[in-house]
Enzyme design. Sequence first.
Site, mmCIF file in Angstrom:
data_model
loop_
_atom_site.group_PDB
_atom_site.id
_atom_site.type_symbol
_atom_site.label_atom_id
_atom_site.label_comp_id
_atom_site.label_asym_id
_atom_site.label_seq_id
_atom_site.Cartn_x
_atom_site.Cartn_y
_atom_site.Cartn_z
ATOM 1 N N LYS A 150 -10.515 -3.742 -3.421
ATOM 2 C CA LYS A 150 -11.359 -2.568 -3.696
ATOM 3 C C LYS A 150 -10.550 -1.494 -4.398
ATOM 4 O O LYS A 150 -11.063 -0.754 -5.209
ATOM 5 C CB LYS A 150 -11.865 -1.952 -2.388
ATOM 6 C CG LYS A 150 -12.809 -2.809 -1.611
ATOM 7 C CD LYS A 150 -13.405 -1.971 -0.483
ATOM 8 C CE LYS A 150 -13.488 -2.750 0.798
ATOM 9 N NZ LYS A 150 -12.298 -2.666 1.660
ATOM 10 N N LYS A 191 0.821 -1.216 0.000
ATOM 11 C CA LYS A 191 0.000 0.000 0.000
ATOM 12 C C LYS A 191 0.853 1.263 0.000
ATOM 13 O O LYS A 191 0.476 2.267 -0.596
ATOM 14 C CB LYS A 191 -0.969 -0.003 1.184
ATOM 15 C CG LYS A 191 -2.089 -1.020 1.012
ATOM 16 C CD LYS A 191 -3.234 -0.791 1.972
ATOM 17 C CE LYS A 191 -4.358 -1.782 1.672
ATOM 18 N NZ LYS A 191 -5.472 -1.703 2.605
ATOM 19 N N LYS A 230 -4.552 -10.501 -5.233
ATOM 20 C CA LYS A 230 -5.890 -10.677 -4.655
ATOM 21 C C LYS A 230 -6.855 -9.624 -5.189
ATOM 22 O O LYS A 230 -6.433 -8.509 -5.541
ATOM 23 C CB LYS A 230 -5.836 -10.645 -3.129
ATOM 24 C CG LYS A 230 -5.613 -9.285 -2.534
ATOM 25 C CD LYS A 230 -6.049 -9.232 -1.077
ATOM 26 C CE LYS A 230 -6.073 -7.763 -0.639
ATOM 27 N NZ LYS A 230 -6.955 -7.437 0.426
HETATM 28 N N1 AQP Z 1 -9.583 -10.978 -2.364
HETATM 29 C C1 AQP Z 1 -10.021 -11.361 -1.179
HETATM 30 N N2 AQP Z 1 -10.333 -12.661 -0.949
HETATM 31 C C2 AQP Z 1 -10.790 -13.057 0.281
HETATM 32 N N3 AQP Z 1 -10.961 -12.201 1.320
HETATM 33 C C3 AQP Z 1 -10.674 -10.909 1.125
HETATM 34 N N4 AQP Z 1 -10.736 -9.826 1.943
HETATM 35 C C4 AQP Z 1 -10.319 -8.735 1.250
HETATM 36 N N5 AQP Z 1 -9.983 -9.075 0.002
HETATM 37 C C5 AQP Z 1 -10.189 -10.419 -0.118
HETATM 38 C C6 AQP Z 1 -11.198 -9.850 3.312
HETATM 39 O O1 AQP Z 1 -12.263 -8.924 3.441
HETATM 40 C C7 AQP Z 1 -12.254 -8.374 4.760
HETATM 41 C C8 AQP Z 1 -12.366 -6.880 4.700
HETATM 42 O O2 AQP Z 1 -11.213 -6.349 4.107
HETATM 43 P P1 AQP Z 1 -10.934 -4.786 4.170
HETATM 44 O O3 AQP Z 1 -11.856 -4.092 3.275
HETATM 45 O O4 AQP Z 1 -11.004 -4.315 5.554
HETATM 46 O O5 AQP Z 1 -9.465 -4.611 3.709
HETATM 47 P P2 AQP Z 1 -8.574 -5.338 2.682
HETATM 48 O O6 AQP Z 1 -8.258 -6.725 3.144
HETATM 49 O O7 AQP Z 1 -7.400 -4.453 2.457
HETATM 50 O O8 AQP Z 1 -9.525 -5.455 1.407
HETATM 51 P P3 AQP Z 1 -9.375 -4.782 0.017
HETATM 52 O O9 AQP Z 1 -10.562 -5.103 -0.804
HETATM 53 O O10 AQP Z 1 -8.053 -5.125 -0.598
HETATM 54 O O11 AQP Z 1 -9.458 -3.260 0.371
HETATM 55 P P4 AQP Z 1 -8.493 -2.086 0.039
HETATM 56 O O12 AQP Z 1 -8.336 -2.113 -1.447
HETATM 57 O O13 AQP Z 1 -9.220 -0.890 0.530
HETATM 58 O O14 AQP Z 1 -7.224 -2.334 0.763
HETATM 59 C C9 AQP Z 1 -10.956 -8.837 5.421
HETATM 60 O O15 AQP Z 1 -11.262 -9.882 6.312
HETATM 61 C C10 AQP Z 1 -10.127 -9.347 4.282
HETATM 62 O O16 AQP Z 1 -9.277 -10.384 4.680
#
Ligand code: AQP
Length: 326
Positions: free
Chosen positions: A196, A113, A193
């Site tokens: 968002k 990030k 992965k």
């Molecule tokens: N690709 C994924 N597969 C399975 N689980 C996932 N999670 C996120 N991406 C995947 C799980 O969703 C929960 C919430 O995640 P978050 O929004 O708090 O943060 P993150 O893990 O950083 O998710 P993103 O989508 O990648 O968000 P951004 O882009 O904002 O950083 C968590 O339990 C995570 O494990």
Amino acid sequence: MTKRTVFSGIQPTGSLHIGNYLGALRNWVDLQNDYDTIYCVVDMHATTVPYDPQELHQSRVLTAKLLMAVGVDPSRSLLYFQSQVPQHAELSWILGSMTPLGALNRMTQYKEKAERAGQMLGLYSYPVLMAADIMVHKAHAVPVGDDQTQHLELTRDLAERFNNRFGYTFPVPDQITPKRGARIMSLQDPTAKMSKSDDDPRGAVLLLDSADTIVKKFKSAVTDSEREVRYDREKKAGISNLLDIPSIHTSKPVADLVDEYVDAGYGDFKVAVAEAVVEGLAPIRNEYNALDDAEVSRIMARGALDARTRAEQEMADVRTKVGLGA
Ligand code: AQP
């Protein structure tokens, strides 16, 4: 017997996707049956990357609505916005004084990030705030996708450090990760992965995407130069991801899907996957549309009130133990 406590959070950094749903939220919903469940829209985490204040404000309510639409039930779970419970930040400060920099330097999510968002203290210390989110409720278990494993390890380490130094206070929480779906991959880069904040919006299928958009995204999914629908995570990461997604959604074994589509071209297979996902997400979209923003905000305000009361009880004990009591 008192129920064990489950805590988890989700960032309101944009609309939620099927990775969030399959990796974490489905477990959140199921765990409501057997645990004391506490779920949080972790809005302070969303300020650790560049953001627009108005968008964040709207995104918080959207996220809360989506949680309710997937089945998080405020009459069974405590649900609130993290920023409305200041005890999270207070505990984070106390834990920060016990966190070795070496542990934070190892965090792969920070490295990824920071490349995009810059090397900021908030982003760097994000895992400490996440530990505080979990520990302020003395949670026993945390349902998350597998990208959060390193952060959970730090949480366990901090719970142990605190208990060793100040006497037993915090349970050492378990991670609850689904056997399948713990890491749904991007449709545009099956080695990364689904996220968002993916630069390419076609990489993530959002829970609120229209049927047309979902079909378009799946049609453009990156696969390989072969023609055979076969499961092989190493050699056929794209096709394997496309097999995992409907299999988890519909509980149909991957082997059955392979039998069904082995002779279909990739084009037909992708459309079939898209149709299964459209069907799976339809009830969520309907629930979401039926929810009223003002009512959701009221539910979140009530949740914050209850969460503050609970967190304050825990913090009174923590303050006394660390020498900051009244
Ligand atoms: N690709 C994924 N597969 C399975 N689980 C996932 N999670 C996120 N991406 C995947 C799980 O969703 C929960 C919430 O995640 P978050 O929004 O708090 O943060 P993150 O893990 O950083 O998710 P993103 O989508 O990648 O968000 P951004 O882009 O904002 O950083 C968590 O339990 C995570 O494990």
